[in-house]
Design an enzyme around this catalytic site. Structure first.
Site, PDB file in Angstrom:
ATOM      1  N   HIS A  96      40.868  38.154  37.009  1.00 12.17           N
ATOM      2  CA  HIS A  96      40.469  38.748  36.463  1.00 12.17           C
ATOM      3  C   HIS A  96      41.098  38.710  35.131  1.00 12.17           C
ATOM      4  O   HIS A  96      42.053  38.146  34.772  1.00 12.17           O
ATOM      5  CB  HIS A  96      40.157  40.327  36.551  1.00 12.17           C
ATOM      6  CG  HIS A  96      40.083  41.270  35.492  1.00 12.17           C
ATOM      7  ND1 HIS A  96      40.266  42.646  34.818  1.00 12.17           N
ATOM      8  CD2 HIS A  96      38.934  40.975  33.864  1.00 12.17           C
ATOM      9  CE1 HIS A  96      40.103  42.709  33.877  1.00 12.17           C
ATOM     10  NE2 HIS A  96      39.702  41.991  33.328  1.00 12.17           N
TER      11      HIS A  96
ATOM     12  N   HIS B  11      42.555  36.795  31.105  1.00 13.61           N
ATOM     13  CA  HIS B  11      43.320  37.967  30.217  1.00 13.61           C
ATOM     14  C   HIS B  11      44.881  36.815  30.233  1.00 13.61           C
ATOM     15  O   HIS B  11      45.293  36.409  28.918  1.00 13.61           O
ATOM     16  CB  HIS B  11      43.715  38.655  30.947  1.00 13.61           C
ATOM     17  CG  HIS B  11      43.284  40.088  30.577  1.00 13.61           C
ATOM     18  ND1 HIS B  11      43.004  41.002  29.415  1.00 13.61           N
ATOM     19  CD2 HIS B  11      41.755  40.045  31.352  1.00 13.61           C
ATOM     20  CE1 HIS B  11      41.944  42.038  29.731  1.00 13.61           C
ATOM     21  NE2 HIS B  11      41.616  41.393  30.610  1.00 13.61           N
TER      22      HIS B  11
ATOM     23  N   HIS C 296      34.768  36.040  31.447  1.00 10.56           N
ATOM     24  CA  HIS C 296      36.133  37.907  31.474  1.00 10.56           C
ATOM     25  C   HIS C 296      34.732  38.531  31.851  1.00 10.56           C
ATOM     26  O   HIS C 296      34.219  39.017  32.558  1.00 10.56           O
ATOM     27  CB  HIS C 296      36.181  37.418  30.350  1.00 10.56           C
ATOM     28  CG  HIS C 296      36.852  38.909  30.177  1.00 10.56           C
ATOM     29  ND1 HIS C 296      36.094  39.830  29.601  1.00 10.56           N
ATOM     30  CD2 HIS C 296      38.489  39.412  30.801  1.00 10.56           C
ATOM     31  CE1 HIS C 296      37.416  41.060  29.327  1.00 10.56           C
ATOM     32  NE2 HIS C 296      37.823  41.317  30.900  1.00 10.56           N
TER      33      HIS C 296
ATOM     34  N   ASN D 140      34.168  41.820  34.684  1.00  3.77           N
ATOM     35  CA  ASN D 140      34.394  42.848  34.176  1.00  3.77           C
ATOM     36  C   ASN D 140      34.238  44.172  33.985  1.00  3.77           C
ATOM     37  O   ASN D 140      34.614  44.573  34.692  1.00  3.77           O
ATOM     38  CB  ASN D 140      35.402  42.650  33.031  1.00  3.77           C
ATOM     39  CG  ASN D 140      35.966  43.846  32.022  1.00  3.77           C
ATOM     40  OD1 ASN D 140      37.396  43.915  32.893  1.00  3.77           O
ATOM     41  ND2 ASN D 140      35.265  44.491  30.954  1.00  3.77           N
TER      42      ASN D 140
ATOM     43  N   ILE E  43      38.999  43.449  26.251  1.00  2.02           N
ATOM     44  CA  ILE E  43      39.147  45.225  27.082  1.00  2.02           C
ATOM     45  C   ILE E  43      39.538  44.329  28.329  1.00  2.02           C
ATOM     46  O   ILE E  43      38.968  43.806  28.908  1.00  2.02           O
ATOM     47  CB  ILE E  43      37.946  45.945  27.143  1.00  2.02           C
ATOM     48  CG1 ILE E  43      38.445  47.813  27.668  1.00  2.02           C
ATOM     49  CG2 ILE E  43      36.479  45.384  27.433  1.00  2.02           C
ATOM     50  CD1 ILE E  43      37.440  48.216  27.513  1.00  2.02           C
TER      51      ILE E  43
END
Length: 709
Positions: free
Chosen positions: A370, A375, A561, A565, A709
């Site tokens: 993740h 990110h 993602h 997520n 997010i």
């Protein structure tokens, strides 16, 4: 391209209208109309800045820095500087230029994050849950949890049964009268706390127990979540036996697996290990090498007692997986091998072994699958795109929706989630070594392997076959993440191909694009500078190089993602299904803990995994992270449907959106096929994480354009 205004009129247009107009126009650098050339160059110079000074709220400057702001040396809580060295390589973040600490002149003082002005959240998203949610969680909610459990003694600090854990969703925790008035009435608290006057802390029931309360305990579900859960891209095909380690034997000794053929063949139904390997029916979930070097440090932490794990699985005739053995390793001891059991104390030991595997999986998922692989690795692309590709550039227009809010959410993460003493360090196994561990794994990150087909082939989960769909034949045919993902990957790459072909008819056009070449050079040499000498970087000299690179960026920011997520709360909200901490080794016969395990297996399990305080933090943060904002823009959509004046680009984008809608229908059909056992599993939870569209909130589906997010 035809201008919507005459060029002379640009000089008298208002700055606001000019900015909007320019964002619709598309020009390669060599084809820019004369009156726009200076504007194009000057804006990029402003966005790049000069690399000095402290950034201010109103700045629009994108520059690079290392992760030197996670620790607090002056407060006695330092952390290694991550990035800029061979020991701790890392992608770069946005530079803030804050004052350095007194005790370490290379570390930045923690404080308010800097986000370039263009990256600030829109009003809706900010007021929904991000800014308020994450900040209030660390500043308000966690202190409340401490007061509930430790100060006020309202409840025991331990769960005593699975029923008590489910009580978080079915009845809640009763709080002292008016305790909620002690904290600010922030929006996120309205989601967490009931407001009917009962003063009850209650969470929404996680999807994994909405239909079956006990399906999570089965071996079938344990295995299914490796290919249809929140971390479905680590399992690989076993191609040699016994499994070997890549760790240096001079440092760590021989770390070859101690699992034997005889142990596996007990549950192979007459098939030998050699036959199973040859038939592509053995698989491994291997966290040994990622965790083993850190086990001594991790197990010196106050509440950690962990193993490095290997799990071997078998592909059954019905297309589903079953676990055959779990190996639990720790330094200076012989590895323990645990086999499946359904009765007596052996079944409890097997359940505990699975818990240790999932604790490894949870930590690896959060830190690597993740945080690092979506990110962190995307932030340098966002920085370089703003520094070197003008808003007039076609590749800027292709990519900018896929960077929306990423720099902002990453800044919030550095401030409250991955910082020293932050939420991740408090609640996940690696603790203070979390980001350091992710840095070690980044050494082996390969940009080109982030393409889903390349990833599947590398893990042995697919073989190249021109006659098969997508040119690949899946080794596990019922692999929901791969089946759905390959369709989305192909849709993305087709869209990128059609878009890029509008502007780049030849390889020479790629090579002569000065902005494009400067962009890619900086992505490699600065943004991912610690890996700049790796031979696998595309040279960006051909049209195919550009299509593949842009497809990887879009896939990573959107579908990858989403897959890792938005299932966090649906699967992990029930902490016994996805524990994040291990606090006890498996008890040895003759000890008090062993006797407790025999007498009360549930209590023994709950004393091993995440305790109550950390559970409340865990499920609070992953509830926030698993939600879609009210202003979410999904893959195949734009916040402005007329985002370019180029009709060919708009037509190709329309085809992309239609293709994604078609894929949604196929996903629904597969989820309704009872022969595909991995689509639902014992918990009866259909795999929808790669279903493109979603409603607001926690839906267990939806692919936003960006890591927002």
């Amino acid at each position: 391209m035809q201008l919507m205004l005459s060029l002379p009129s640009l000089a008298i247009a208002s700055p606001c209208s000019l900015s909007v107009l320019l964002r619709l126009m598309t020009y390669l650098p060599s084809a820019t109309p004369g009156p726009l050339v200076k504007y194009r160059q000057e804006e990029l110079e402003v966005l790049r800045g000069d690399g000095t000074g402290k950034r201010r709220d109103f700045d629009r400057i994108y520059d690079y820095d290392i992760y030197n702001d996670l620790g607090n040396p002056d407060g006695g809580d330092p952390r290694p500087i991550i990035g800029g060295s061979s020991n701790y390589p890392y992608p770069r973040r946005v530079r803030t230029g804050r004052e350095k600490t007194r005790k370490d002149p290379n570390s930045e003082k923690p404080g308010e994050i800097y986000v370039p002005r263009d990256e600030n959240f829109g009003h809706l998203k900010s007021s929904d849950f991000l800014t308020y949610g994450i900040k209030s969680l660390s500043q308000n909610v966690i202190p409340l949890f401490k007061s509930i459990i430790f100060d006020l003694r309202v409840t025991s600090s331990e769960f005593d049964s699975f029923d008590e854990v489910r009580g978080l969703f079915e009845g809640g925790i009763k709080l002292p009268t008016n305790i909620l008035s002690q904290i600010s009435p922030l929006p996120v608290l309205k989601e967490i706390f009931r407001t009917d006057g009962e003063n009850t802390l209650q969470f929404p029931p996680p999807h994994v127990i909405r239909v079956s309360k006990s399906g999570w305990m089965t071996d079938d579900e344990f295995a299914r979540e490796m290919i249809a859960g929140v971390n479905p891209n680590v399992i690989r095909r076993l191609q040699e036996f016994p499994p070997k380690s890549t760790l240096d034997p001079a440092t760590y000794g021989d770390q070859t697996s101690t699992i034997t053929k005889q142990q596996l063949e007990i549950n192979l139904g007459g098939v030998t290990v050699e036959e199973a390997i040859s038939a592509h029916r053995l698989f491994i979930l291997d966290y040994h090498d990622a965790f083993f070097p850190y086990l001594t440090k991790i197990n010196s932490l106050p509440i950690a007692k962990a193993y490095a794990t290997r799990t071997i699985l078998f592909l059954k005739d019905d297309g589903s997986l079953k676990p055959l053995a779990i190996e639990l390793s720790k330094p200076a001891t012989v590895s323990k091998v645990v086999l499946p059991a359904t009765e007596g104390v052996e079944s409890t030991i097997w359940l505990l072994a699975k818990a240790h595997v999932i604790v490894n999986d949870s930590g690896y998922h959060q830190l690597i699958s993740h945080w690092l692989n979506t990110h962190a690795v995307m932030e340098p692309f966002a920085i370089a795109t703003n520094r070197h590709l003008s808003v007039l550039h076609p590749i800027y227009k292709l990519l900018y929706p896929h960077y929306k809010d990423t720099i902002n959410i990453n800044g919030l993460a550095r401030q409250s989630l991955i910082n020293a003493g932050g939420i991740i360090e408090q609640t996940f196994l690696p603790g203070k070594y979390s980001i350091e561990m992710s840095s070690v794994v980044y050494k082996n990150w390969v940009f080109t392997d982030q393409a889903l087909p390349a990833d599947l082939v590398k893990r042995g989960l697919a073989v190249e076959d021109p006659s098969a769909p997508h040119g690949l034949r899946l080794v596990i045919e019922d692999y929901p993440y791969a089946v759905d993902g390959l369709e989305i990957w192909d849709a993305i790459k087709t869209w990128v191909h059609e878009y890029v072909s509008v502007y780049y008819p030849t390889n020479a056009a790629i090579q002569q694009d000065t902005e494009l070449q400067a962009w890619w050079k900086e992505v490699v040499e600065k943004g991912h500078g610690d890996l700049k000498d790796k031979p696998w970087w595309p040279k960006l000299q051909t049209v195919e190089d550009l299509i593949q690179s842009c497809s990887i960026i879009i896939w990573t920011a959107s579908a990858l993602h989403a897959a890792v997520n938005f299932g966090q709360y649906p699967y992990g909200g029930y902490i016994v299904n996805r524990p994040t901490l291990a606090r006890r080794f498996i008890p040895e016969e003759g000890t008090k803990e062993y006797d407790e395990m025999v007498k009360d297996p549930q209590k023994a399990y709950l004393r091993t995994i995440t305790p109550k305080f950390e559970t409340l933090i865990d499920i609070s943060v992953i509830e926030i992270l698993s939600r879609h904002a009210s202003d979410e823009v999904y893959l195949g959509q734009r916040d402005n449907p007329n985002w370019t004046t180029d009709s060919k680009a708009l037509e190709a984008f329309k085809k992309f959106g239609n293709k994604l809608a078609e894929i949604e229908g196929k996903i629904t059909q597969r989820n309704n096929d009872p022969s595909l056992k991995s689509r639902h599993g014992p918990v009866q939870l259909p795999y929808t994480l790669l279903h493109r569209s979603s409603e607001e909130g926690m839906s267990f589906k939806g692919i936003p354009n960006s890591i927002s997010i």
